[in-house]
Design a protein around this motif. Structure first.
Motif: not given
Length: 418
Positions: A49-54
């Motif tokens: 989720l961290v890179p996806l939400l970024a």
């Protein structure tokens, strides 16, 4: 607050090749950037989720994110963070996983996201072309210095195959293709991808004569040092068929007080002012778990949608608060009590007496103990206290098919009728 300052405030920037260049690049609206996703499983998990939400944050800031599906590189296997060689996966399996992952990403982005699949160019590249047009720009000496390679080579019993050793060249090739075809000069990813990403910036510099930039995010751990995204059952997936929505919600509800404010910054779009107010609330009234409820609600809404959030909140209120169990969605009820003991009887007329039901559910060791539990007021059906005289009717059945039996505060059993 511009996007880089926001990412820094949220604690999301771990490494950046040149912050000044990144700021300059992003000063023009509509800039392209990308992040790659490994389709070796049918679902992303919350660790993604961290890179996806970024990517989503960059889109909201007016830029053009690209989600790269590793349909080609997944046929090889990324050695980053792996102690042993990956098992090779059939292309058909990978393509099925890609379609599933696309659905999950679209749900978060609201349907607006650009996908590319690196099989489209890797699959057309011959061995000679790869060695001549890409491989000649890399020295083995340089590749050996990358952590993903060093960690494996240092272990004689494992080592690294030429296949996985070549992975960083393929990921670098991805970056150069997107730089040429899409004008994409920024790649983002987890900090474990730094070596692969900077391999791409080197290839672009040497082959195209341009300066590409890299930005990575920290790998998230909990306050007790454990890797974020794991429960006792394993990974928390975005696919509700693998991790039911209720379990997804409860994972975030159980967030440690030491982690919850940090996770609100990492994983939500809640404003700085609201998060700071929640931090004050946590310090003053930690027992109310207000920040955890906000985190769980934000994440469930983002990944599964408002309708599923309302269902899970109704279930939570009914089980732990003042809500009505009859308002809980039947599928949600089955999910919540999936691991609770259950018994089935053919119909109301076939129900044994209450003490026997408690024994059948394993909530009481004997009928004598069950009678004592009932006499002491420690038994509930559908959250209502009952005694030995209680007799169930059709109106008591939840959705016409079940009774929820509870002994004490936390010992549940489900009675299926009919």
């Amino acid at each position: 607050m511009n996007i880089i300052d926001e990412l820094k405030w949220r604690g999301l920037i771990y490494q950046v090749s040149d912050e000044g260049k990144v700021r300059e690049y992003l000063s023009t609206p509509g800039r392209s950037l990308y992040c790659g996703f490994d389709p070796t499983a049918s679902s992303l998990h919350i660790g993604h989720l961290v890179p996806l939400l970024a990517l989503y944050r960059f889109q909201r800031a007016g830029h053009r994110p690209i989600a790269l599906m590793g349909g080609g590189t997944a046929l090889i296997g990324d050695p980053s963070g792996k102690d042993v060689e990956r098992q090779l996966i059939a292309r058909e399996t990978i393509e099925t996983s890609i379609e599933s992952i696309k659905t999950q990403v679209r749900r978060i982005f609201g349907g607006e996201v650009r996908f590319v699949n690196n099989y489209d160019w890797i699959g057309r590249t011959t061995a000679i072309e790869l060695l001549r047009d890409v491989g000649k720009y890399f020295t083995v000496n340089w590749m050996m210095q990358k952590e993903s390679v060093k960690n494996r080579i240092s272990r004689d019993e494992v080592g690294i195959s030429f296949t996985e050793f070549s992975y960083m060249i393929l990921q670098a090739y991805d970056f150069s293709v997107l730089a040429e075809q899409e004008g994409c000069m920024l790649q983002i990813g987890g900090s474990d991808q730094w070596g692969n990403i900077t391999a791409g910036t080197e290839l672009i510099r040497k082959k195209l004569g341009k300066e590409a930039i890299a930005l990575t995010f920290p790998l998230i751990t909990t306050a007790d040092g454990k890797k974020f995204g794991k429960s006792e059952k394993g990974a928390i997936f975005l696919d509700p068929a693998l991790t039911p929505v209720y379990e997804f919600y409860q994972y975030f509800m159980r967030t440690d007080d030491r982690d919850v404010i940090r996770f609100l910054r990492y994983f939500t779009f809640v404003s700085r002012e609201e998060i700071e107010a929640l931090e004050v609330t946590l310090a003053e009234r930690p027992e109310q778990r207000v920040p955890q409820r906000r985190l769980a609600a934000e994440m469930t809404r983002l990944v599964h949608g408002e309708e599923e959030l309302l269902k899970v909140e109704a279930a939570t209120a009914a089980l732990f608060g003042t809500g009505d169990l009859r308002e809980v969605d039947p599928a949600m009820l089955r999910t919540v009590f999936n691991e609770a003991p259950s018994v089935s009887y053919p119909g109301l007329e076939g129900l044994p007496d209450l003490p026997q039901i408690l024994v059948d559910l394993g909530l009481s060791k004997s009928k004598g103990q069950a009678r004592k539990d009932l006499e002491q007021g420690g038994v509930y059906v559908n959250n209502c206290r009952i005694d030995l005289a209680w007799k169930p009717t059709a109106g008591d059945l939840l959705h016409g098919q079940a009774l929820l039996v509870r002994k004490g505060k936390k010992n549940y059993g489900l009675v299926q009728v009919g």
